[in-house]
Design a protein around this motif. Sequence first.
Motif, short mmCIF file in Angstrom:
data_model
loop_
_atom_site.label_atom_id
_atom_site.label_comp_id
_atom_site.label_asym_id
_atom_site.label_seq_id
_atom_site.Cartn_x
_atom_site.Cartn_y
_atom_site.Cartn_z
N ARG A 61 60.50 39.65 48.95
CA ARG A 61 60.36 38.36 49.64
C ARG A 61 59.27 38.45 50.70
O ARG A 61 58.47 37.53 50.87
N GLY A 62 59.21 39.58 51.42
CA GLY A 62 58.19 39.77 52.45
C GLY A 62 56.78 39.78 51.88
O GLY A 62 55.85 39.23 52.47
N GLN A 63 56.61 40.41 50.71
CA GLN A 63 55.29 40.44 50.08
C GLN A 63 54.86 39.05 49.64
O GLN A 63 53.70 38.67 49.76
N THR A 64 55.81 38.28 49.12
CA THR A 64 55.51 36.90 48.71
C THR A 64 55.09 36.07 49.92
O THR A 64 54.10 35.32 49.87
N ILE A 65 55.83 36.22 51.02
CA ILE A 65 55.49 35.48 52.23
C ILE A 65 54.13 35.90 52.77
O ILE A 65 53.32 35.07 53.17
N SER A 66 53.87 37.22 52.76
CA SER A 66 52.57 37.69 53.28
C SER A 66 51.42 37.16 52.44
O SER A 66 50.36 36.81 52.97
N LYS A 100 51.40 34.28 50.81
CA LYS A 100 51.26 32.86 51.11
C LYS A 100 50.61 32.65 52.48
O LYS A 100 49.74 31.78 52.63
N VAL A 101 51.02 33.46 53.47
CA VAL A 101 50.43 33.34 54.81
C VAL A 101 48.95 33.69 54.76
O VAL A 101 48.12 33.02 55.36
N ALA A 102 48.61 34.77 54.02
CA ALA A 102 47.21 35.18 53.93
C ALA A 102 46.37 34.13 53.22
O ALA A 102 45.23 33.86 53.63
N SER A 103 46.92 33.53 52.17
CA SER A 103 46.13 32.53 51.46
C SER A 103 45.95 31.27 52.29
O SER A 103 44.89 30.64 52.27
N ILE A 108 50.32 40.55 58.87
CA ILE A 108 50.74 39.92 57.62
C ILE A 108 49.56 39.86 56.65
O ILE A 108 49.70 40.16 55.46
N ILE A 109 48.40 39.51 57.15
CA ILE A 109 47.21 39.47 56.30
C ILE A 109 46.85 40.87 55.82
O ILE A 109 46.46 41.06 54.66
N MET A 110 47.02 41.87 56.67
CA MET A 110 46.74 43.26 56.26
C MET A 110 47.68 43.70 55.13
O MET A 110 47.25 44.39 54.20
N MET A 111 48.95 43.29 55.20
CA MET A 111 49.89 43.62 54.11
C MET A 111 49.40 43.02 52.80
O MET A 111 49.43 43.67 51.75
N SER A 112 48.97 41.80 52.86
CA SER A 112 48.48 41.13 51.65
C SER A 112 47.23 41.81 51.12
O SER A 112 47.08 42.01 49.91
N GLN A 113 46.34 42.20 52.02
CA GLN A 113 45.11 42.89 51.59
C GLN A 113 45.44 44.24 50.97
O GLN A 113 44.80 44.65 50.00
N ASN A 114 46.43 44.95 51.52
CA ASN A 114 46.82 46.23 50.94
C ASN A 114 47.35 46.04 49.52
O ASN A 114 47.07 46.85 48.63
N ARG A 115 48.10 44.97 49.30
CA ARG A 115 48.58 44.70 47.95
C ARG A 115 47.43 44.37 47.02
O ARG A 115 47.40 44.78 45.87
N LYS A 116 46.45 43.62 47.51
CA LYS A 116 45.29 43.29 46.68
C LYS A 116 44.48 44.54 46.35
O LYS A 116 43.94 44.65 45.24
N GLU A 117 44.40 45.47 47.28
CA GLU A 117 43.72 46.75 47.00
C GLU A 117 44.45 47.50 45.90
O GLU A 117 43.82 48.13 45.04
N GLU A 118 45.78 47.46 45.93
CA GLU A 118 46.57 48.11 44.88
C GLU A 118 46.29 47.45 43.53
O GLU A 118 46.14 48.14 42.51
N LYS A 119 46.20 46.12 43.50
CA LYS A 119 45.86 45.42 42.26
C LYS A 119 44.47 45.83 41.77
O LYS A 119 44.26 46.04 40.57
N ASP A 120 43.52 45.95 42.70
CA ASP A 120 42.17 46.36 42.32
C ASP A 120 42.17 47.78 41.75
O ASP A 120 41.45 48.08 40.80
N ARG A 121 43.00 48.65 42.35
CA ARG A 121 43.09 50.02 41.84
C ARG A 121 43.65 50.03 40.42
O ARG A 121 43.13 50.71 39.53
N LYS A 122 44.67 49.22 40.17
CA LYS A 122 45.24 49.13 38.82
C LYS A 122 44.23 48.55 37.84
O LYS A 122 44.13 48.99 36.70
N ARG A 123 43.46 47.57 38.30
CA ARG A 123 42.41 46.99 37.45
C ARG A 123 41.36 48.04 37.11
O ARG A 123 40.87 48.12 35.98
N SER A 124 41.03 48.88 38.08
CA SER A 124 40.06 49.95 37.84
C SER A 124 40.62 50.96 36.83
O SER A 124 39.88 51.46 35.97
#
Length: 177
Positions: free
Chosen positions: A45-50, A52-55, A108-124
């Motif tokens: 739930r926290g990741q979902t909120i982060s 949404k807040v970041a976007s 909160i924005i940093m948490m979201s960016q960390n998740r996006k970095e993880e997605k980028d790593r998986k994409r790589s």
Amino acid sequence: MDITNFVKSEDEQLAKLQQIVKQAIAEEKLIVENLLHQPKETLSRGQTISDKVASFGGSWKFIISFSVILSAWILFNTLAPNREVFDPYPFILMNLVLSAIAALQAPIIMMSQNRKEEKDRKRSENDYLINLKAELEVRSLHQKIDLLLEEPIKVLFDSQATQLELLKNIEAKLNAR
């Protein structure tokens, strides 16, 4: 070289080609499985909120609405009669609210960016697997081409050796007469 040896040689070549294809399919199976069946991302739930807040916090909608709210705050507290003012100049309450928003929004924005970095790593990683699959395909094609070039030359060399031997036999028979 008789026709049965030639057919046998062709059958052996086809068997080798089939073996190369089977090996290539086996090597690619794991890669294809990983690409087709990626693990599903489960968000807390926290990741979902982060997210949404970041976007929202990084959008023009936020910037414009926040500018309107701040402008209204300043205008009301400077133009309203003294008994209705809740934050007189120098707007200390507004500074406190802005600091609190910034203090909460940044992590909160940093948490979201960390998740996006993880997605980028998986994409790589997926890109790497796709490149690996392409490399296996190229290797398989090289093996097939090598086999297609090597076997006919061998068959040609064997048939020439057989023809040379037949010519020597004919020459020997002619000389014996």
